[in-house]
Design a protein around this motif. Structure first.
Motif, PDB file in Angstrom:
ATOM      1  N   GLU A   1       0.814  -1.215   0.000  1.00 39.84           N
ATOM      2  CA  GLU A   1       0.000   0.000   0.000  1.00 39.84           C
ATOM      3  C   GLU A   1       0.850   1.268   0.000  1.00 39.84           C
ATOM      4  O   GLU A   1       0.543   2.232  -0.712  1.00 39.84           O
ATOM      5  N   THR A   2       1.911   1.298   0.793  1.00 38.15           N
ATOM      6  CA  THR A   2       2.767   2.490   0.794  1.00 38.15           C
ATOM      7  C   THR A   2       3.451   2.670  -0.557  1.00 38.15           C
ATOM      8  O   THR A   2       3.643   3.799  -1.017  1.00 38.15           O
ATOM      9  N   GLY A   3       3.790   1.557  -1.204  1.00 36.42           N
ATOM     10  CA  GLY A   3       4.403   1.649  -2.529  1.00 36.42           C
ATOM     11  C   GLY A   3       3.445   2.182  -3.576  1.00 36.42           C
ATOM     12  O   GLY A   3       3.794   3.051  -4.373  1.00 36.42           O
TER      13      GLY A   3
ATOM     14  N   LEU B   1      14.366   5.819  -4.964  1.00 37.32           N
ATOM     15  CA  LEU B   1      14.340   6.540  -3.690  1.00 37.32           C
ATOM     16  C   LEU B   1      15.563   7.435  -3.548  1.00 37.32           C
ATOM     17  O   LEU B   1      15.455   8.584  -3.098  1.00 37.32           O
ATOM     18  N   LEU B   2      16.722   6.938  -3.944  1.00 36.05           N
ATOM     19  CA  LEU B   2      17.948   7.735  -3.846  1.00 36.05           C
ATOM     20  C   LEU B   2      17.896   8.950  -4.763  1.00 36.05           C
ATOM     21  O   LEU B   2      18.380  10.040  -4.397  1.00 36.05           O
ATOM     22  N   PHE B   3      17.314   8.793  -5.946  1.00 32.56           N
ATOM     23  CA  PHE B   3      17.182   9.936  -6.848  1.00 32.56           C
ATOM     24  C   PHE B   3      16.152  10.947  -6.325  1.00 32.56           C
ATOM     25  O   PHE B   3      16.216  12.127  -6.658  1.00 32.56           O
ATOM     26  N   MET B   4      15.226  10.484  -5.505  1.00 37.06           N
ATOM     27  CA  MET B   4      14.244  11.387  -4.912  1.00 37.06           C
ATOM     28  C   MET B   4      14.837  12.211  -3.780  1.00 37.06           C
ATOM     29  O   MET B   4      14.355  13.316  -3.487  1.00 37.06           O
ATOM     30  N   LEU B   5      15.877  11.692  -3.137  1.00 38.05           N
ATOM     31  CA  LEU B   5      16.441  12.350  -1.965  1.00 38.05           C
ATOM     32  C   LEU B   5      16.884  13.794  -2.224  1.00 38.05           C
ATOM     33  O   LEU B   5      16.497  14.694  -1.476  1.00 38.05           O
ATOM     34  N   PRO B   6      17.685  14.068  -3.282  1.00 40.13           N
ATOM     35  CA  PRO B   6      18.069  15.463  -3.512  1.00 40.13           C
ATOM     36  C   PRO B   6      16.882  16.359  -3.855  1.00 40.13           C
ATOM     37  O   PRO B   6      16.913  17.566  -3.576  1.00 40.13           O
TER      38      PRO B   6
ATOM     39  N   TYR C   1       6.014   8.997   1.413  1.00 37.00           N
ATOM     40  CA  TYR C   1       5.433   7.665   1.208  1.00 37.00           C
ATOM     41  C   TYR C   1       6.464   6.691   0.657  1.00 37.00           C
ATOM     42  O   TYR C   1       6.447   5.501   1.003  1.00 37.00           O
ATOM     43  N   ALA C   2       7.370   7.167  -0.199  1.00 38.85           N
ATOM     44  CA  ALA C   2       8.431   6.299  -0.716  1.00 38.85           C
ATOM     45  C   ALA C   2       9.352   5.854   0.414  1.00 38.85           C
ATOM     46  O   ALA C   2       9.773   4.692   0.474  1.00 38.85           O
ATOM     47  N   LEU C   3       9.667   6.787   1.313  1.00 41.05           N
ATOM     48  CA  LEU C   3      10.521   6.459   2.449  1.00 41.05           C
ATOM     49  C   LEU C   3       9.824   5.462   3.372  1.00 41.05           C
ATOM     50  O   LEU C   3      10.450   4.499   3.855  1.00 41.05           O
ATOM     51  N   LEU C   4       8.532   5.668   3.616  1.00 40.09           N
ATOM     52  CA  LEU C   4       7.764   4.733   4.433  1.00 40.09           C
ATOM     53  C   LEU C   4       7.703   3.353   3.775  1.00 40.09           C
ATOM     54  O   LEU C   4       7.746   2.319   4.464  1.00 40.09           O
ATOM     55  N   HIS C   5       7.609   3.343   2.447  1.00 35.75           N
ATOM     56  CA  HIS C   5       7.596   2.080   1.696  1.00 35.75           C
ATOM     57  C   HIS C   5       8.894   1.313   1.927  1.00 35.75           C
ATOM     58  O   HIS C   5       8.881   0.100   2.198  1.00 35.75           O
TER      59      HIS C   5
END
Length: 210
Positions: free
Chosen positions: A50-52, A128-133, A91-95
């Motif tokens: 669900e989080t994904g 997720l790593l590309f979302m971080l910056p 939500y990505a981090l929670l996933h």
């Protein structure tokens, strides 16, 4: 006249707090279900799934802001785009946390081995790593520090993130021979990216507008 009124509503100071409350609803629903033992036979799998999927939904909504504000003549929608982007990252981090905690017990060695063993996990972590910056530069101070042009260039990574997210979802579903839902997400993404291509008359539009 009606569109002008909608724009006025969107510019009201309570607009963003309302959006944050709406964005929190899926998470609150999952937490309530978890504490009341209503997540089904496999609670861990349910939380991870669900989080994904909510990550993809928020990301698609973020990408939909530009087409909607132009097609519907609602420029005030733009003020909500960064909030949706931050929601997507949360939500990505929670996933990822749900996967790392509930599936791997937060054992770092097992997580690292799994990332390099399974393609869909590797792609998901890369996204997720590309979302971080993007998340770290989602405030006005970052725009001033970087300069508008550099900031916009960095945030074009959102397209790569979307493609990686879709690939992650596809590989996960393909393993179960169930890609019908993936096709829906792919079609929506094709429309959102296709609008950008058509708007400028070429694929370079993906690197010119959001």
């Amino acid at each position: 006249m009606q569109l002008s009124r909608v724009n006025q509503w969107l510019l009201r100071p309570w607009g963003k707090p309302v959006l944050w409350c709406v964005c929190a609803l899926p998470l609150v629903g999952l937490l309530v279900a978890a504490f009341t033992d209503r997540l089904g036979a496999n609670p861990a799998e349910k939380l991870v799934r669900e989080t994904g999927e909510w990550t993809l939904r928020w990301l698609w909504l973020t990408l939909a802001i530009s087409p909607l504000r132009e097609v519907a003549s609602l420029p005030a929608l733009l003020r909500y785009r960064r909030s949706l982007g931050v929601t997507t990252f949360v939500y990505a981090l929670l996933h990822f946390v749900a996967y790392a905690w509930l599936d791997k017990g937060l054992v770092v060695d097992d997580i690292i081995k799994d990332v390099f063993k399974r393609n869909f996990i590797f792609v998901g972590v890369a996204g997720l790593l590309f979302m971080l910056p993007l998340a770290l530069t989602s405030f006005n101070g970052a725009i001033r520090a970087m300069g508008g042009r550099a900031w916009q260039q960095l945030h074009k990574l959102v397209y790569l993130v979307a493609l990686l997210g879709l690939l992650h979802f596809y590989w996960k579903k393909a393993a179960k021979n169930d890609i019908s839902e993936v096709m829906v997400y792919a079609l929506i993404l094709a429309v959102l990216l296709g609008w950008r291509v058509m708007r400028k008359g070429g694929f370079k539009a993906l690197w010119q507008v959001r």
